[in-house]
Write an enzyme that holds these catalytic residues in place. Structure first.
Site, mmCIF file in Angstrom:
data_model
loop_
_atom_site.group_PDB
_atom_site.id
_atom_site.type_symbol
_atom_site.label_atom_id
_atom_site.label_comp_id
_atom_site.label_asym_id
_atom_site.label_seq_id
_atom_site.Cartn_x
_atom_site.Cartn_y
_atom_site.Cartn_z
ATOM 1 N N ASP A 1 -17.917 -26.859 -102.650
ATOM 2 C CA ASP A 1 -17.455 -28.107 -102.048
ATOM 3 C C ASP A 1 -15.955 -27.989 -101.792
ATOM 4 O O ASP A 1 -15.141 -28.098 -102.701
ATOM 5 C CB ASP A 1 -17.762 -29.270 -103.001
ATOM 6 C CG ASP A 1 -17.322 -30.616 -102.444
ATOM 7 O OD1 ASP A 1 -16.547 -30.642 -101.473
ATOM 8 O OD2 ASP A 1 -17.742 -31.656 -102.999
ATOM 9 N N LYS B 1 -12.528 -33.983 -94.505
ATOM 10 C CA LYS B 1 -11.149 -34.439 -94.690
ATOM 11 C C LYS B 1 -10.188 -33.868 -93.652
ATOM 12 O O LYS B 1 -10.103 -34.358 -92.542
ATOM 13 C CB LYS B 1 -10.695 -34.173 -96.124
ATOM 14 C CG LYS B 1 -11.374 -35.108 -97.140
ATOM 15 C CD LYS B 1 -10.711 -35.080 -98.472
ATOM 16 C CE LYS B 1 -11.373 -36.011 -99.482
ATOM 17 N NZ LYS B 1 -11.110 -37.446 -99.233
ATOM 18 N N PHE C 1 -16.899 -34.613 -108.510
ATOM 19 C CA PHE C 1 -17.107 -35.681 -107.534
ATOM 20 C C PHE C 1 -17.524 -35.053 -106.212
ATOM 21 O O PHE C 1 -16.811 -34.220 -105.652
ATOM 22 C CB PHE C 1 -15.832 -36.507 -107.326
ATOM 23 C CG PHE C 1 -16.020 -37.629 -106.335
ATOM 24 C CD1 PHE C 1 -16.562 -38.837 -106.737
ATOM 25 C CD2 PHE C 1 -15.655 -37.465 -105.005
ATOM 26 C CE1 PHE C 1 -16.752 -39.871 -105.825
ATOM 27 C CE2 PHE C 1 -15.842 -38.493 -104.086
ATOM 28 C CZ PHE C 1 -16.386 -39.693 -104.496
#
Length: 398
Positions: free
Chosen positions: A226, A255, A142
């Site tokens: 990532d 985040k 994802f």
């Protein structure tokens, strides 16, 4: 409590009427937070072991975040990208240090993880020379929901309604053998998550990142890691690739970097820093003084308070604690640092998450077989004890 319950119901109805139907009805309507705790509009307190999905690294209403946000809001919130600010430059310099990119590194700022991935996608395209046209990504990965990020995401069901995808991406199994078979001189870049958070906190096989580094260097491809969910101390190192002793060509960050203030970053290493040229990319809000000041203050506090080490220690304690409950419903405990996945038998993960919420504990079931636990990095003994008691009750309800 009847009045409060009616108030929560009213908020839910307003949410249903006013917001786009991209998400279901909210599980709670939250009003305030402090540390590892949040309160809903009914006045009920919850232990937050989701932290905005690994975002609230310092928890809620941390004085460092409050002070930095208030100070900068009273000074300078935004300027266009025709100008620079001291906090933007300082944050870029700090990220060069923390990532290991060093003096050859460069930072690009956006507003989210998806924006960082889009910038990284363009970086990969800029490496598409001498017949390099393929980008590799992993199945069940994802990387975000914007169109470039969605093309990289290895979940066909998420892509189906939005085809055709951005072309040129091949999804491979998450094995070293599959990587060795797929990698050749036609590959421009390989995108990987060190731990697949949305897949249920699934780490890559041992040695995968080291082998990926060897193969991408041999074939002139970029290794793009990532770290949107795993980065900023979450796994017990500043970045998860540091556990393997390698340096990528680029890393995406978001985040937890500003503990809730929107910001994302792409940091490049070595030759990758020269690939994107003037005019290749940009962001109106990216790198603004408000978000970069708060991010700098958050990183200061993570370093000052030793929260990277705290994530390593508390994460090990958390895994031991879950196993110690001895529930037959728990089939596995995995992850690293304060990014923990729990396997749940018989596809009942959502039920466990629901029962946890009923006992005042917030966590997440990304799929029917897994729970995701990503509490704030400030986690301490008291919160671990509260988690044990509430999670034990939730499992017992099954």
């Amino acid at each position: 409590m009847t009045h409060l319950a009616e108030a929560a119901q009213a908020y839910t109805e307003r949410h249903r009427a006013a917001l786009m139907r991209t998400l279901g009805a909210p599980q709670l309507v939250l009003e305030r937070g402090e540390g590892c705790w949040v309160w809903d509009v009914d006045g009920r307190r919850y232990l937050d072991f989701l932290a905005g999905i690994a975002v609230d690294s310092l928890g809620h209403a941390h004085p460092v975040v409050v002070e930095a946000a208030a100070r900068q809001a009273a000074t300078l919130i935004h300027v266009s990208n025709y100008f620079a600010t001291p906090s933007q430059i300082a944050l870029a310099e700090r990220l060069r240090r923390l990532t290991g990119a060093g003096e050859g590194g460069r930072a690009y700022f956006g507003n989210s993880g998806a924006e960082a991935i889009e910038a990284a996608f363009k970086l990969a395209r800029r490496n598409s020379t001498d017949g390099r046209s393929r980008i590799l990504s992993l199945k069940n990965s994802f990387h975000g929901r914007t169109m470039g990020a969605l093309a990289l995401t290895g979940k066909p069901t998420m892509q189906e309604a939005f085809r055709p995808m951005v072309p040129g991406v091949d999804h491979i199994d998450s094995t070293i053998a599959a990587l060795e078979e797929a990698m050749d001189d036609s590959v421009a870049a390989l995108f990987v998550e060190p731990i697949k958070g949305e897949a249920g906190v699934l780490p890559l096989p041992d040695g995968y990142l080291r082998r990926a580094r060897e193969l991408t260097e041999r074939h002139g491809a970029l290794l793009i890691v990532d770290e949107i969910q795993t980065g900023v101390g979450r796994t017990g190192e500043w970045f998860a690739y540091q556990h393997d002793g390698i340096l990528p060509d680029a890393v995406t960050i978001a985040k937890g970097i500003a503990s809730g203030i929107p910001i994302g970053a792409l940091v490049t290493f070595g030759r990758a820093s020269d690939l994107l040229l003037r005019g290749d990319h940009g962001s109106t809000f990216g790198g603004q003084p408000f978000s970069t000041t708060v991010a700098g203050a958050v990183l200061d506090e993570i370093e000052r308070a030793g929260l990277v080490q705290n994530a390593a220690v508390r994460g090990a304690q958390l895994q031991e604690l879950i196993l110690g409950i001895g529930s037959p419903h728990v089939t596995a405990v995995r992850g690293r640092g304060l990014m923990v996945g729990v396997g749940i038998a018989d596809g009942r993960a959502a039920e466990v998450a629901e029962r946890s919420l009923a006992h005042g504990l917030i966590l997440n079931a990304p799929n029917p077989d897994s729970l995701r636990i990503v509490p704030p990095l400030i986690l301490g003994d008291e919160e671990l004890e509260e988690f044990r008691d509430r999670f034990t009750l939730a499992l017992g309800d099954l």
